[in-house]
Motif scaffolding. Structure first.
Motif, mmCIF file in Angstrom:
data_model
loop_
_atom_site.group_PDB
_atom_site.id
_atom_site.type_symbol
_atom_site.label_atom_id
_atom_site.label_comp_id
_atom_site.label_asym_id
_atom_site.label_seq_id
_atom_site.Cartn_x
_atom_site.Cartn_y
_atom_site.Cartn_z
ATOM 1 N N UNK A 195 -87.092 -38.962 51.414
ATOM 2 C CA UNK A 195 -86.856 -37.915 50.422
ATOM 3 C C UNK A 195 -87.725 -38.117 49.180
ATOM 4 N N UNK A 196 -87.849 -39.368 48.744
ATOM 5 C CA UNK A 196 -88.723 -39.657 47.603
ATOM 6 C C UNK A 196 -90.160 -39.301 47.948
ATOM 7 N N UNK A 197 -90.569 -39.646 49.178
ATOM 8 C CA UNK A 197 -91.917 -39.310 49.619
ATOM 9 C C UNK A 197 -92.148 -37.813 49.646
ATOM 10 N N UNK A 198 -91.159 -37.050 50.108
ATOM 11 C CA UNK A 198 -91.298 -35.586 50.120
ATOM 12 C C UNK A 198 -91.451 -35.043 48.716
ATOM 13 N N UNK A 199 -90.683 -35.584 47.785
ATOM 14 C CA UNK A 199 -90.776 -35.139 46.389
ATOM 15 C C UNK A 199 -92.168 -35.435 45.825
ATOM 16 N N UNK A 200 -92.680 -36.638 46.117
ATOM 17 C CA UNK A 200 -94.024 -36.987 45.654
ATOM 18 C C UNK A 200 -95.072 -36.099 46.321
ATOM 19 N N UNK A 201 -94.843 -35.789 47.598
ATOM 20 C CA UNK A 201 -95.781 -34.940 48.313
ATOM 21 C C UNK A 201 -95.911 -33.559 47.705
ATOM 22 N N UNK A 202 -94.782 -33.016 47.239
ATOM 23 C CA UNK A 202 -94.846 -31.705 46.589
ATOM 24 C C UNK A 202 -95.640 -31.776 45.288
ATOM 25 N N UNK A 203 -95.584 -32.913 44.605
ATOM 26 C CA UNK A 203 -96.379 -33.091 43.390
ATOM 27 C C UNK A 203 -97.861 -33.207 43.725
#
Length: 240
Positions: A204-212
């Motif tokens: 989930x943290x990775x997905x959030x960073x990916x959107x950034x």
């Protein structure tokens, strides 16, 4: 081992957040370097389920897409029950090599996706076939990629509909995979739900960073690097 799993799912989640797919493919490709494909698939259950549901319900039109793609979904379910391929953990067949081949094909597809034809007029009879093959390969490799992802790309869907359609197919295949793994346990390889839950957090943290990241670099450039990486990883797994 725990830190390796965390790192893998953070990376895979970041890629999914950036380009909308890739979490199972990257996770399985990297995890099977140190554990069996069956064990790797069990770790995917919770991260895949949560991130796919997030992707599915990010926009509206879920019911409309279910009505359109119900034949594809039925195909995935049937394929996961009656697979024509040897399944995870229950054969001498080298599922790692099959997964490597799928990753390499996925990479090639990603690099040349723009040249794919529009097959929407053949959707009614192609959907159950593509769904069956996708479901069969899911229980054989732990990943639903070929042929479901490229098939959906050929239907000339709008961007948001494509993302949701992928989420719908991914969610269905993940549920089928979870049921398969639960009903077909391998001796000395229990399903580790605790580790799978731990893997959800970095995903989930990775997905959030990916959107950034998506808004800071060229998506096309990132896709090329990613798909070249999948080709290299898949080729390595085949040769190994």
């Amino acid at each position: 081992m725990v830190w390796f799993v965390i790192t893998v799912f953070a990376l895979a989640g970041m890629i999914k957040g950036t380009i909308g797919l890739g979490l199972p493919a990257v996770s399985m490709g990297l995890l099977t370097m140190v554990i069996s494909p069956f064990q790797a698939a069990t770790l995917l259950i919770i991260p895949s389920m949560v991130t796919n549901i997030w992707q599915l319900f990010a926009e509206g039109r879920v019911l409309q897409l279910i009505r359109r793609f119900w034949l594809l979904l039925i195909g995935i379910i049937v394929g996961s029950i009656w697979s024509v391929f040897p399944t995870l953990g229950h054969s001498d067949f080298n599922s790692e090599a099959l997964l490597g081949g799928m990753l390499a094909l996925y990479g090639l597809y990603g690099l040349f996706a723009k040249s794919m034809p529009n097959l929407s007029k053949y959707e009614n009879w192609l959907s159950p076939i593509m769904g069956y093959l996708g479901g069969a390969l899911t229980v054989a490799t732990g990943v639903v990629v070929i042929p479901v992802v490229p098939y959906l790309q050929t239907l000339n869907l709008q961007r948001d509909d494509l993302v949701q359609s992928l989420g719908l197919a991914f969610t269905t295949s993940t549920i089928c995979l979870a049921i398969f793994l639960h009903q077909n346990p391998v001796e000395n390889m229990p399903i580790d739900y605790v580790m799978s839950m731990i893997a959800l957090i970095p995903a989930l943290i990775g997905m959030w960073l990916g959107t950034k990241i998506r808004y800071r670099i060229s998506e096309q450039k990132f896709r090329k690097v990613f798909f070249f990486g999948l080709i290299a990883l898949g080729s390595y797994m085949i040769l190994r």
